[in-house]
Motif scaffolding. Structure first.
Motif, PDB file in Angstrom:
ATOM      1  N   ARG A 150       0.825  -1.209   0.000  1.00 48.88           N
ATOM      2  CA  ARG A 150       0.000   0.000   0.000  1.00 48.88           C
ATOM      3  C   ARG A 150       0.859   1.259   0.000  1.00 48.88           C
ATOM      4  O   ARG A 150       0.568   2.217  -0.719  1.00 48.88           O
ATOM      5  CB  ARG A 150      -0.941  -0.002   1.205  1.00 48.88           C
ATOM      6  N   ALA A 151       1.905   1.244   0.803  1.00 44.44           N
ATOM      7  CA  ALA A 151       2.783   2.409   0.876  1.00 44.44           C
ATOM      8  C   ALA A 151       3.542   2.608  -0.433  1.00 44.44           C
ATOM      9  O   ALA A 151       3.748   3.746  -0.871  1.00 44.44           O
ATOM     10  CB  ALA A 151       3.764   2.257   2.035  1.00 44.44           C
ATOM     11  N   MET A 152       3.954   1.507  -1.056  1.00 42.09           N
ATOM     12  CA  MET A 152       4.656   1.610  -2.336  1.00 42.09           C
ATOM     13  C   MET A 152       3.758   2.207  -3.408  1.00 42.09           C
ATOM     14  O   MET A 152       4.161   3.099  -4.160  1.00 42.09           O
ATOM     15  CB  MET A 152       5.128   0.218  -2.776  1.00 42.09           C
ATOM     16  N   ILE A 153       2.529   1.733  -3.470  1.00 42.65           N
ATOM     17  CA  ILE A 153       1.588   2.235  -4.474  1.00 42.65           C
ATOM     18  C   ILE A 153       1.261   3.696  -4.203  1.00 42.65           C
ATOM     19  O   ILE A 153       1.188   4.517  -5.124  1.00 42.65           O
ATOM     20  CB  ILE A 153       0.308   1.371  -4.496  1.00 42.65           C
ATOM     21  N   ALA A 154       1.077   4.059  -2.932  1.00 47.39           N
ATOM     22  CA  ALA A 154       0.770   5.451  -2.585  1.00 47.39           C
ATOM     23  C   ALA A 154       1.914   6.378  -2.973  1.00 47.39           C
ATOM     24  O   ALA A 154       1.693   7.495  -3.455  1.00 47.39           O
ATOM     25  CB  ALA A 154       0.476   5.564  -1.095  1.00 47.39           C
ATOM     26  N   ALA A 155       3.160   5.918  -2.762  1.00 44.74           N
ATOM     27  CA  ALA A 155       4.309   6.754  -3.118  1.00 44.74           C
ATOM     28  C   ALA A 155       4.458   6.903  -4.619  1.00 44.74           C
ATOM     29  O   ALA A 155       4.883   7.953  -5.116  1.00 44.74           O
ATOM     30  CB  ALA A 155       5.580   6.147  -2.531  1.00 44.74           C
ATOM     31  N   ALA A 156       4.089   5.865  -5.369  1.00 44.01           N
ATOM     32  CA  ALA A 156       4.242   5.897  -6.821  1.00 44.01           C
ATOM     33  C   ALA A 156       3.085   6.597  -7.524  1.00 44.01           C
ATOM     34  O   ALA A 156       3.261   7.140  -8.626  1.00 44.01           O
ATOM     35  CB  ALA A 156       4.363   4.476  -7.357  1.00 44.01           C
ATOM     36  N   PHE A 157       1.916   6.600  -6.884  1.00 46.36           N
ATOM     37  CA  PHE A 157       0.720   7.196  -7.493  1.00 46.36           C
ATOM     38  C   PHE A 157       0.017   8.093  -6.481  1.00 46.36           C
ATOM     39  O   PHE A 157      -1.117   7.831  -6.076  1.00 46.36           O
ATOM     40  CB  PHE A 157      -0.235   6.100  -7.977  1.00 46.36           C
ATOM     41  N   PRO A 158       0.680   9.160  -6.038  1.00 45.15           N
ATOM     42  CA  PRO A 158       0.097   9.993  -4.982  1.00 45.15           C
ATOM     43  C   PRO A 158      -1.196  10.701  -5.390  1.00 45.15           C
ATOM     44  O   PRO A 158      -1.976  11.112  -4.531  1.00 45.15           O
ATOM     45  CB  PRO A 158       1.209  11.008  -4.688  1.00 45.15           C
ATOM     46  N   GLN A 159      -1.413  10.845  -6.701  1.00 49.22           N
ATOM     47  CA  GLN A 159      -2.599  11.554  -7.186  1.00 49.22           C
ATOM     48  C   GLN A 159      -3.844  10.672  -7.191  1.00 49.22           C
ATOM     49  O   GLN A 159      -4.961  11.165  -7.392  1.00 49.22           O
ATOM     50  CB  GLN A 159      -2.346  12.076  -8.613  1.00 49.22           C
ATOM     51  N   VAL A 160      -3.663   9.381  -6.952  1.00 44.57           N
ATOM     52  CA  VAL A 160      -4.777   8.429  -7.000  1.00 44.57           C
ATOM     53  C   VAL A 160      -5.364   8.265  -5.599  1.00 44.57           C
ATOM     54  O   VAL A 160      -4.632   8.179  -4.612  1.00 44.57           O
ATOM     55  CB  VAL A 160      -4.284   7.058  -7.539  1.00 44.57           C
ATOM     56  N   ASP A 161      -6.701   8.211  -5.505  1.00 52.18           N
ATOM     57  CA  ASP A 161      -7.319   8.120  -4.178  1.00 52.18           C
ATOM     58  C   ASP A 161      -7.129   6.719  -3.592  1.00 52.18           C
ATOM     59  O   ASP A 161      -6.816   5.750  -4.294  1.00 52.18           O
ATOM     60  CB  ASP A 161      -8.786   8.531  -4.207  1.00 52.18           C
ATOM     61  N   GLU A 162      -7.337   6.647  -2.284  1.00 54.24           N
ATOM     62  CA  GLU A 162      -7.036   5.410  -1.561  1.00 54.24           C
ATOM     63  C   GLU A 162      -7.850   4.216  -2.045  1.00 54.24           C
ATOM     64  O   GLU A 162      -7.284   3.122  -2.219  1.00 54.24           O
ATOM     65  CB  GLU A 162      -7.234   5.620  -0.061  1.00 54.24           C
ATOM     66  N   PRO A 163      -9.163   4.340  -2.268  1.00 50.90           N
ATOM     67  CA  PRO A 163      -9.907   3.167  -2.754  1.00 50.90           C
ATOM     68  C   PRO A 163      -9.359   2.627  -4.076  1.00 50.90           C
ATOM     69  O   PRO A 163      -9.290   1.408  -4.272  1.00 50.90           O
ATOM     70  CB  PRO A 163     -11.336   3.693  -2.907  1.00 50.90           C
TER      71      PRO A 163
END
Length: 225
Positions: free
Chosen positions: A55-68
């Protein structure tokens, strides 16, 4: 005064503690970015997030995308990661010698990771650890995962050692929290992955170690509780 000896048993976190798996995970992220027409990301930009999980990797790579939306991409990340598993990463310097020292002293060692168990098990033959690793518990093996102490206490039970006679080694605050809650001495692996805001001193592990080579000697290990 107690004499320093190697612990009866040692449990390790995997990513960022035994294995520098960041290159494999970044390869998986880059595959996801390429599928969306985005360029690769620098390894050093993503590296600090590795111990925090998918989850943290995806959030760092795609910060513009919402959590769901990011949450729905986890299976895609894991699929890419499985294909890259063991292709780019490597053991941290000194891990081989440290494990050999434990084995020579008669200590048992195993792995407790938040990585899905099937991925961790796929790595065992790649690393040559199928017969050496006495227990392996993943993030989905049990009903709860680190920072809950359950994975550590179950691992100790499976290898027949009281948690107080076992040491846990990890590079993330969750590792140290889990060890403390399990009544297990802990080693903070300072060579692992940390975000800029992380303060390993505040985690209050029993000892902090700069490099695996320091653990080749018995004196570096914390004493049993």
């Amino acid at each position: 005064m107690p004499t320093h000896t190697f612990p009866r048993a040692v449990l390790f976190d995997l990513d960022g503690t035994l294995l520098d798996s960041a290159p494999d995970m970044v390869a998986a992220i880059d595959a996801m970015r390429a599928a969306r027409g985005q360029p690769p990301m620098p390894l050093e930009q993503l590296r600090p997030h590795v111990s925090k999980g998918a989850r943290a990797m995806i959030a760092a790579a795609f910060p513009q995308v919402d959590e769901p939306q990011r949450e729905s991409w986890i299976p895609e990340f894991l699929s890419h990661y499985e294909r890259e598993l063991g292709r780019h990463g490597h053991l941290f310097d000194g891990i081989d010698a440290m494990l050999a020292a434990l084995e020579a002293a008669g200590s048992t060692w195993g792995i407790v990771t938040n990585k899905p168990e099937y991925l961790a098990r796929l790595l065992m033959p790649v690393l040559g650890w199928e017969q050496r690793c006495a227990v392996l518990i993943g993030g989905d093996t049990l009903a709860r995962r680190k920072p809950d102490p359950l994975p550590l206490t179950v691992a100790a039970e499976r290898i027949g050692v009281d948690p107080a006679q076992c040491v846990y080694v990890g590079d993330d605050e969750r590792d140290i929290q889990a060890a403390r809650a399990a009544g297990m001495p802990s080693v903070v692996a300072l060579w692992g992955y940390r975000l800029d805001g992380d303060d390993p001193v505040a985690w209050q592990g029993d000892v902090m170690i700069q490099a695996p080579a320091e653990l080749i000697g018995a004196a570096a290990w914390p004493l049993p509780r």
